[in-house]
Write a protein that holds these residues in place. Sequence first.
Motif, PDB file in Angstrom:
ATOM      1  N   PRO A 230       0.798  -1.236   0.000  1.00 54.81           N
ATOM      2  CA  PRO A 230       0.000   0.000   0.000  1.00 54.81           C
ATOM      3  C   PRO A 230       0.828   1.282   0.000  1.00 54.81           C
ATOM      4  N   LYS A 231       2.075   1.217   0.437  1.00 56.70           N
ATOM      5  CA  LYS A 231       2.911   2.422   0.489  1.00 56.70           C
ATOM      6  C   LYS A 231       3.681   2.653  -0.808  1.00 56.70           C
ATOM      7  N   ALA A 232       3.617   1.726  -1.724  1.00 55.51           N
ATOM      8  CA  ALA A 232       4.377   1.849  -2.968  1.00 55.51           C
ATOM      9  C   ALA A 232       3.574   2.595  -4.031  1.00 55.51           C
ATOM     10  N   LEU A 233       4.274   3.281  -4.921  1.00 54.04           N
ATOM     11  CA  LEU A 233       3.664   3.822  -6.128  1.00 54.04           C
ATOM     12  C   LEU A 233       3.478   2.661  -7.099  1.00 54.04           C
ATOM     13  N   THR A 234       2.259   2.461  -7.578  1.00 46.57           N
ATOM     14  CA  THR A 234       1.973   1.358  -8.499  1.00 46.57           C
ATOM     15  C   THR A 234       1.383   1.909  -9.786  1.00 46.57           C
ATOM     16  N   VAL A 235       2.059   1.633 -10.902  1.00 49.33           N
ATOM     17  CA  VAL A 235       1.642   2.142 -12.205  1.00 49.33           C
ATOM     18  C   VAL A 235       1.177   0.971 -13.076  1.00 49.33           C
ATOM     19  N   GLY A 236      -0.091   0.994 -13.457  1.00 50.69           N
ATOM     20  CA  GLY A 236      -0.627  -0.023 -14.352  1.00 50.69           C
ATOM     21  C   GLY A 236      -0.500   0.440 -15.797  1.00 50.69           C
ATOM     22  N   VAL A 237       0.017  -0.440 -16.646  1.00 51.05           N
ATOM     23  CA  VAL A 237       0.239  -0.111 -18.060  1.00 51.05           C
ATOM     24  C   VAL A 237      -0.512  -1.110 -18.925  1.00 51.05           C
ATOM     25  N   ASP A 238      -1.256  -0.608 -19.903  1.00 49.29           N
ATOM     26  CA  ASP A 238      -1.937  -1.507 -20.837  1.00 49.29           C
ATOM     27  C   ASP A 238      -1.994  -0.868 -22.218  1.00 49.29           C
ATOM     28  N   LEU A 239      -1.987  -1.726 -23.241  1.00 46.81           N
ATOM     29  CA  LEU A 239      -1.994  -1.259 -24.627  1.00 46.81           C
ATOM     30  C   LEU A 239      -3.384  -0.882 -25.117  1.00 46.81           C
ATOM     31  N   SER A 240      -4.417  -1.309 -24.409  1.00 50.30           N
ATOM     32  CA  SER A 240      -5.786  -0.995 -24.822  1.00 50.30           C
ATOM     33  C   SER A 240      -6.267   0.293 -24.158  1.00 50.30           C
ATOM     34  N   PRO A 241      -6.594   1.325 -24.939  1.00 53.30           N
ATOM     35  CA  PRO A 241      -7.133   2.543 -24.330  1.00 53.30           C
ATOM     36  C   PRO A 241      -8.512   2.312 -23.709  1.00 53.30           C
ATOM     37  N   TYR A 242      -9.219   1.293 -24.189  1.00 52.44           N
ATOM     38  CA  TYR A 242     -10.522   0.947 -23.621  1.00 52.44           C
ATOM     39  C   TYR A 242     -10.342   0.378 -22.212  1.00 52.44           C
ATOM     40  N   PHE A 243      -9.355  -0.494 -22.054  1.00 49.74           N
ATOM     41  CA  PHE A 243      -9.068  -1.044 -20.730  1.00 49.74           C
ATOM     42  C   PHE A 243      -8.638   0.063 -19.766  1.00 49.74           C
ATOM     43  N   ILE A 244      -7.767   0.950 -20.225  1.00 47.03           N
ATOM     44  CA  ILE A 244      -7.293   2.032 -19.360  1.00 47.03           C
ATOM     45  C   ILE A 244      -8.432   2.983 -19.008  1.00 47.03           C
ATOM     46  N   SER A 245      -9.353   3.207 -19.936  1.00 50.17           N
ATOM     47  CA  SER A 245     -10.521   4.043 -19.646  1.00 50.17           C
ATOM     48  C   SER A 245     -11.343   3.454 -18.510  1.00 50.17           C
ATOM     49  N   VAL A 246     -11.586   2.147 -18.573  1.00 48.00           N
ATOM     50  CA  VAL A 246     -12.345   1.484 -17.504  1.00 48.00           C
ATOM     51  C   VAL A 246     -11.541   1.464 -16.206  1.00 48.00           C
ATOM     52  N   ALA A 247     -10.221   1.285 -16.328  1.00 52.11           N
ATOM     53  CA  ALA A 247      -9.371   1.317 -15.129  1.00 52.11           C
ATOM     54  C   ALA A 247      -9.469   2.668 -14.433  1.00 52.11           C
ATOM     55  N   ASN A 248      -9.430   3.756 -15.198  1.00 52.77           N
ATOM     56  CA  ASN A 248      -9.552   5.092 -14.610  1.00 52.77           C
ATOM     57  C   ASN A 248     -10.928   5.303 -13.983  1.00 52.77           C
ATOM     58  N   PHE A 249     -11.951   4.772 -14.649  1.00 48.75           N
ATOM     59  CA  PHE A 249     -13.315   4.875 -14.115  1.00 48.75           C
ATOM     60  C   PHE A 249     -13.426   4.159 -12.774  1.00 48.75           C
ATOM     61  N   ARG A 250     -12.910   2.949 -12.696  1.00 49.47           N
ATOM     62  CA  ARG A 250     -12.960   2.199 -11.439  1.00 49.47           C
ATOM     63  C   ARG A 250     -12.058   2.854 -10.385  1.00 49.47           C
ATOM     64  N   HIS A 251     -10.983   3.471 -10.848  1.00 54.08           N
ATOM     65  CA  HIS A 251     -10.082   4.181  -9.939  1.00 54.08           C
ATOM     66  C   HIS A 251     -10.817   5.324  -9.249  1.00 54.08           C
ATOM     67  N   LYS A 252     -11.628   6.045 -10.006  1.00 55.52           N
ATOM     68  CA  LYS A 252     -12.428   7.128  -9.426  1.00 55.52           C
ATOM     69  C   LYS A 252     -13.467   6.573  -8.453  1.00 55.52           C
ATOM     70  N   GLU A 253     -14.034   5.420  -8.800  1.00 54.19           N
ATOM     71  CA  GLU A 253     -15.017   4.806  -7.898  1.00 54.19           C
ATOM     72  C   GLU A 253     -14.369   4.406  -6.568  1.00 54.19           C
ATOM     73  N   ARG A 254     -13.100   4.054  -6.617  1.00 58.26           N
ATOM     74  CA  ARG A 254     -12.380   3.637  -5.411  1.00 58.26           C
ATOM     75  C   ARG A 254     -11.872   4.828  -4.587  1.00 58.26           C
ATOM     76  N   GLY A 255     -11.925   6.011  -5.154  1.00 57.71           N
ATOM     77  CA  GLY A 255     -11.473   7.183  -4.415  1.00 57.71           C
ATOM     78  C   GLY A 255     -10.200   7.815  -4.928  1.00 57.71           C
ATOM     79  N   GLN A 256      -9.711   7.372  -6.080  1.00 56.62           N
ATOM     80  CA  GLN A 256      -8.535   7.947  -6.735  1.00 56.62           C
ATOM     81  C   GLN A 256      -7.333   8.042  -5.809  1.00 56.62           C
ATOM     82  N   ASN A 257      -6.896   6.911  -5.298  1.00 56.54           N
ATOM     83  CA  ASN A 257      -5.671   6.864  -4.505  1.00 56.54           C
ATOM     84  C   ASN A 257      -4.497   7.339  -5.359  1.00 56.54           C
ATOM     85  N   LYS A 258      -3.754   8.330  -4.875  1.00 52.14           N
ATOM     86  CA  LYS A 258      -2.685   8.933  -5.663  1.00 52.14           C
ATOM     87  C   LYS A 258      -1.508   7.997  -5.888  1.00 52.14           C
ATOM     88  N   SER A 259      -1.417   6.945  -5.098  1.00 56.45           N
ATOM     89  CA  SER A 259      -0.303   6.016  -5.261  1.00 56.45           C
ATOM     90  C   SER A 259      -0.578   4.956  -6.334  1.00 56.45           C
TER      91      SER A 259
END
Length: 380
Positions: A230-259
């Motif tokens: 939980p204390k680490a910076l974690t960067v998710g990388v994917d080649l699909s912009p559709y996947f990343i769009s959904v990842a960002n959407f779920r990230h906002k639902e989770r509260g947009q943890n800056k890490s």
Amino acid sequence: MVGSQCVLAMSAICLDFCSPIRNPTLSVHPDSSSCNTRKVSCKYSVAPQKQSSAPVDDGNNEGSGFSPMSIGAAAVNALFSYEPFFKFAAGQARSMIIQRGTEIGHPWAPELARLRTHDWSEELKKAQNKHVEYPSYYLKPFHAYEYGNLSWDAAWEVELAAKSDHANTFDPENAPLFLEKQILDPNGDAELRNSYHKTMVSMMKTTPHAIVDLGCATGLSTYGLHEVFPKALTVGVDLSPYFISVANFRHKERGQNKSVQFLHAAAEYTGLPSGAYDLVSLCLVCHELPRTATKQIIEEAHRLLKPGGALAIMEMNPYSPHLQRMVTNVFALTAFKAREPYFDDYRTFGIERAVEERGFTFPTQTECSPRHRTVVAHKK
């Protein structure tokens, strides 16, 4: 039509032999006496010793001559090359996965209805890197989707499919041929990912402060790593912009943890800074790639890692009886390849040797399910 029914039946069988999906805690098992909390016996070989790191064959056997298996594979491959048949077979496979989701208490319809109400055009604009180039291997039909991972359907359904696909991963009865005899666990996917994390942590030399999750899909594997570190910076990388769009959407639902961050980029060329990360993770990614791409990703992982940093891979285990049994059945194997076109390249690729040759320590490996393995190597 009899032939079509035969292949479709084998397609259903192969889904139970090995549940392939990208995306996503158990104690270490040095004596291989148990693999999970249900005490499933692990009697198979996790991986060979260093001197014999190549899988069952070297990838050259299939084209080396005529055999009953090669002739049968060619015949069924010809069927799948016929587009109407391919679409029909893929649709049947997808329907089976959806039905299983309902059976295990994860119905698809409510979640898909919720996701479809969102304005995804704005999400895509924010997520997409228009300078990204898509390699030819990524533009083929994949996972029963005509446009592969470059589609909203694939992005909306990937986490639901993961739960369906991995429901039988820890089936103690080891009965992949008959669905009615299987023990399906609605938490099978979570158990698999937790097992990966526990086995991975046991093999790592240090606690990571900066992590890259390559092939992160919609963030299921990324948040799994974040929960462990939980204390680490974690960067998710994917080649699909559709996947990343959904990842960002779920990230906002989770509260947009800056890490936790998500990036639209190729795993082969992320554009992230060199020597800045302690851990690079590939969770159920390599079987979806041709070996040339896997080698490039290993190269990129080496560039991203600090000296002593860890490369961790969770994948299907080509040495397990489940996969060995499947590859000897021409119909099951070929039908499976209809969803996973690069599976043969993965199972015949000596990934351990490729990792070592790039400048890592020879990988340590252990089982994280009766069908999967955890592989960890450190940058020299």
